[in-house]
Design an enzyme around this catalytic site. Structure first.
Site, mmCIF file in Angstrom:
data_model
loop_
_atom_site.group_PDB
_atom_site.id
_atom_site.type_symbol
_atom_site.label_atom_id
_atom_site.label_comp_id
_atom_site.label_asym_id
_atom_site.label_seq_id
_atom_site.Cartn_x
_atom_site.Cartn_y
_atom_site.Cartn_z
ATOM 1 N N GLY A 239 0.832 -1.198 0.000
ATOM 2 C CA GLY A 239 0.000 0.000 0.000
ATOM 3 C C GLY A 239 0.863 1.243 0.000
ATOM 4 O O GLY A 239 2.056 1.202 -0.319
ATOM 5 N N GLY A 240 0.260 2.369 0.406
ATOM 6 C CA GLY A 240 0.967 3.633 0.385
ATOM 7 C C GLY A 240 1.039 4.262 1.763
ATOM 8 O O GLY A 240 0.339 3.871 2.696
ATOM 9 N N ASP A 366 10.840 -4.364 14.508
ATOM 10 C CA ASP A 366 11.349 -3.755 13.271
ATOM 11 C C ASP A 366 12.128 -2.486 13.601
ATOM 12 O O ASP A 366 11.868 -1.417 13.056
ATOM 13 C CB ASP A 366 10.189 -3.435 12.321
ATOM 14 C CG ASP A 366 10.655 -3.183 10.888
ATOM 15 O OD1 ASP A 366 11.799 -3.542 10.559
ATOM 16 O OD2 ASP A 366 9.873 -2.614 10.104
#
Length: 860
Positions: A239-240, A366
């Site tokens: 996605g963005g 992360d």
């Protein structure tokens, strides 16, 4: 980071390779493992498995159907589609297995191929409509990721695109081979495969499809979308990421979009499932100031959106690059001390907040510099919790940023601690990705930081405790890795070079047809034969550096050229001209002549002016062989090409920035400095001074692309300044140095001084020739003739050579170098060990030229 490199890391622990090699080792879908029915033939090409009906002749091009699926529905979708196609004698292909499916849909895979699981080839528009009507209800609810390049049929998993059915090739605007379709005039044109739906203007769609196309053209954002998008920060398969304004309040926010079925991780979880988890964790951590605030989560159409705080600050990665003295020319010890204090403070803040997460039983999952924001008042904020996990209830997801994911299996909290250790190192030497190749490098990098930076006592011990690394058995036995470490730590550079050479020769894979030596991922786009990224450059470098020839490898290269079908690449660094040059330079005249014959038969297409793959490199090679073979015809060809380039440069010069605000590439390989080198060589060949005029004009065009920093000139890319050979100021400097042999003015000499100063930085992120330390070292060496009485040049070169050790890794008792992006080893000329070895040899042998068609130092 070039995120597309990640998909080339799954097949091999040490070298870049196609993901299809990884997929071939995994379990395949049922239709790829059973014999085809009578009347059908099957074959595999890369990750695709093809079914073709012998009695059916498909057209060369037309409207094809793509079918998407989710990982859990893929076999069911394939069962339905294959049964239908076999029954109705319709050709089709599909991704061969689950590993190929995941590889095609990974978060950072090519967006143009996202979602494409099955391709169906109708023989007519009537059959196209029939297939859509028949399969749409049968596949309802089983679809996966939206296919960005196609037109969706209704709301199911079927998509359409006009394109080629059989492989035909043409050349794109750069003269490179590309997939083709035929226009009504019978001419081949590029079959565009961008992540945007496109129909060639000359295609007349069937009448029943026109309303669907009109609906697609008129489709706009939903009127009830509560945000106004201001800008896009980032796109991935998942996605963005957008900066947006909330319509109701006017508040600026960050919107994170997730597409269902897309952006998979290695375990098959899609972007939506991760975004939901991120919302869950952000809600639980809302009371922590060091965690980004979350405002909302909603679904519109099929896409999911997370609304979060727009932090007033920049990422730690950007701040590190801006502040580090290691990439600045001649930093003072005060600057180094100030930077050290800042880096220790910031990473200590991160250490504290990770500890608070762990106290709550949450692993961040992360941790890396782009997921840490630094506010205007110098505080840290964590963002991007999509990989977070509950530490004691579930396994860590196992994906993350290269350089911050442990090379071994460990629990989620330990993985966070590993990433924290990498984060403490990264501001000083951002090379932690090397630990996935050779874990012994951790101790070496820590020792370097403690010697070069005034870090607090105990800093290195804490980092090594956090990393907690064991042996790197994938790269060699403990005895072998110890031998490599001792070689790297030693001062015997001849022994180091000999070891690099042994590693290069040992990496050869003559049983493969696609490449002989492992190298950059460009091998899988431009082929593994050429000078820059393929066999020709390796064989050239090894022979020139004094490590002999391998006739069996030369025969391999020549045979691959003979077996090639379709259009050849013809450029200096990517194709036939560079291969011919390499054969001639290593003493294989017969092979060089055979390649020249192929060139003459192929013809030279219209190419870009650049040196890398274009007309400048072709003309230089023709001029070279004109002299070698006493062939006036080749000289005439070179002059004609040069005149065409000169006409374009003089009458339609490229602008530093185009109408869209995009900065053009400048430097030796891609800029107008490559043509400048051609015109200098033509002057030497013809003694026509007008060629020097054009050379100077071409150089000034590249100099117009430069910006000043610390009294140095670097190529301005709009968002960063580049000092390298391929794209950057060193490449301009090399061409300018060649011009100065014949035309020396105070202005040009001062300009070279400023280009040289850009190469004074003591550290570069990669070691390679094209874009790294070896190229910068070679550039400074090439300038010796222009600074004969400057002892500082020797000092700068010596420092860079020593800094190459930071990138060296062990490989079965020998020394190797990582390639572009540092995630895997490379042996090629442009990005790997062979090219670096060639530069090291040039330092001790002034008769060696740094790159093709640069006069060696001894000839100055």
């Amino acid at each position: 980071m070039k995120l597309q490199y990640i998909e080339y890391c799954f097949a091999d622990r040490l070298f870049y390779d196609e993901s299809s090699k990884w997929a071939s080792e995994q379990q395949n879908y049922r239709q790829a493992t059973t014999p085809p029915p009578e009347g059908w033939i099957t074959n595999r090409k890369g990750p695709w498995f093809n079914y073709a009906c012998i009695s059916v002749r498909i057209p060369a091009q037309g409207w094809k159907i793509h079918v998407s699926a989710r990982l859990e529905t893929a076999q069911q979708v394939l069962d339905i589609v294959s049964e239908y196609c076999l029954k109705n004698k319709i050709n089709f292909k599909f991704l061969i297995g689950e590993a190929a499916f995941i590889g095609r849909n990974l978060k950072y895979a090519d967006r143009g191929g996202s979602g494409k699981f099955i391709t169906i080839y109708p023989t007519s528009d009537e059959q196209l409509r029939q297939i859509l009507d028949d399969l749409d209800p049968a596949l309802h609810g089983l679809g996966g990721a939206y296919i960005l390049s196609d037109l969706r049929w209704k709301d199911g998993p079927l998509y359409l695109r006009y394109g080629g059915f059989i492989e035909r090739m043409t050349r794109n605007e750069l003269g490179e081979p590309a997939m083709a379709i035929e226009n009504p005039d019978g001419e081949l044109e590029v079959d565009r495969r961008d992540p945007v739906f496109y129909v060639p203007e000359w295609v007349t769609p069937p009448a029943w499809l026109v309303p669907h196309l009109e609906e697609r053209r008129n489709n706009e954002a939903p009127a009830d979308f509560p945000y106004e998008i201001e800008s896009a920060l980032h796109f991935s398969n998942g996605g963005g990421l957008y900066v947006a304004v909330e319509k109701a309040t006017g508040r600026k926010v960050v919107l994170k979009e997730a597409r269902p079925g897309a952006g998979l991780d290695q375990k098959g979880r899609d972007a939506v499932s991760r975004l939901r988890r991120e919302y869950e964790f952000l809600t639980k951590l809302a009371d922590l100031d060091a965690v980004v605030d979350c405002y909302d989560y909603f679904q519109l159409w099929e896409h999911h959106f997370l609304v979060q705080e727009l932090v007033d600050g920049v990422t730690l990665n950007k701040r590190m690059v801006h502040r580090t003295p290691m990439i600045k020319p001649d930093p003072s010890e005060e600057e180094i001390a100030e930077f050290t204090a800042w880096a220790v403070d910031i990473t200590s803040q991160v250490d504290e907040v990770i500890g608070r997460l762990h106290e709550r039983g949450i692993a961040f999952g992360d941790l890396h510099p782009n997921n840490i924001m630094i506010t205007e008042d110098g505080k840290v904020k964590l963002l991007d919790f999509e990989l977070a996990t509950y530490a004691h209830e579930e396994q860590r997801i196992g994906m993350g940023a290269p350089g911050f994911v442990p090379p071994d299996r460990r629990d989620a909290l330990s993985a966070d601690r590993y990433a924290l250790g990498c984060l403490k190192l990264a501001p000083f030497v951002p090379l932690t990705v090397l630990f996935t190749l050779d874990t012994t490098r951790a101790k070496a990098l820590v020792e370097f930081v403690e010697q070069r930076f005034p870090v607090p006592d105990g800093w290195g011990r804490r980092v090594l405790e956090l990393l907690d690394l064991g042996p790197s058995d994938w790269a060699g036995t403990p005895e072998q890795m110890k031998r490599s470490s001792e070689l790297i730590a030693g001062s015997d550079w001849q022994a180091i070079e000999d070891s690099i050479a042994r590693a290069v020769w040992a990496s050869a894979t003559p049983d493969r047809e696609d490449r002989l030596f492992p190298g950059d991922v460009e091998q899988f786009h431009v082929g593994g034969l050429g000078f820059g990224y393929g066999a020709a450059g390796v064989l050239y470098a090894m022979a020139k550096a004094g490590y002999g020839r391998r006739e069996e490898h030369e025969a391999w290269l020549l045979q691959r050229l003979r077996d090639h079908r379709g259009l050849h690449r013809v450029g200096l660094y990517d194709g036939l001209h560079g291969i011919a040059y390499a054969f001639e330079e290593i003493g294989n005249r017969d092979a060089a002549l055979e390649v020249l014959d192929i060139i003459d038969e192929t013809g030279t297409p219209q190419l870009a002016d650049e040196l890398m793959t274009g007309a400048s490199g072709v003309a230089l090679t023709q001029l070279y062989f004109a002299t070698k073979l006493n062939d006036q015809g080749r000289r005439d060809v070179a002059i004609k090409q040069a005149e065409q380039i000169a006409d374009r440069l003089l009458n339609d010069p490229p602008k530093p920035v185009d109408e869209s605000g995009r900065h053009r590439r400048a430097g030796l390989l891609y800029g107008t400095s490559g043509p400048a080198l051609l015109f200098v060589r033509l002057y030497e060949d013809t003694k026509d001074p007008s060629y020097l005029d054009v050379a100077e004009h071409a150089l000034r065009l590249d100099l117009d692309c430069c910006a000043e920093s610390e009294d140095a000139l670097l190529v301005n890319e709009g968002w960063r300044l580049m000092p390298y050979i391929g794209i950057g100021s060193a490449g301009i400097g090399l061409a300018l140095a060649e011009l100065l042999r014949h035309r020396r003015t105070d202005e040009l000499t001062t300009t070279l001084d400023r280009l040289r100063r850009a190469a004074h930085a003591e550290f570069h992120i990669c070691p390679m020739v094209f874009y790294g330390t070896a190229g910068q070292m070679g550039f400074l060496h090439h300038l010796r003739a222009h600074y004969p009485d400057d002892p500082s040049l020797d000092t700068l070169i010596a420092v860079k050579r020593e800094r190459l050790k930071l990138h060296m890794v062990g490989l079965r008792g020998e020394i190797a170098f990582p390639g572009d992006q540092l995630m895997r080893l490379s042996m090629d000329f442009g990005t790997g060990s062979a090219g670096i070895l060639h530069v090291l040899a040039a330092l001790r042998d002034p008769s060696l030229e740094l790159l093709p068609f640069l006069r060696p130092f001894a000839g100055s």
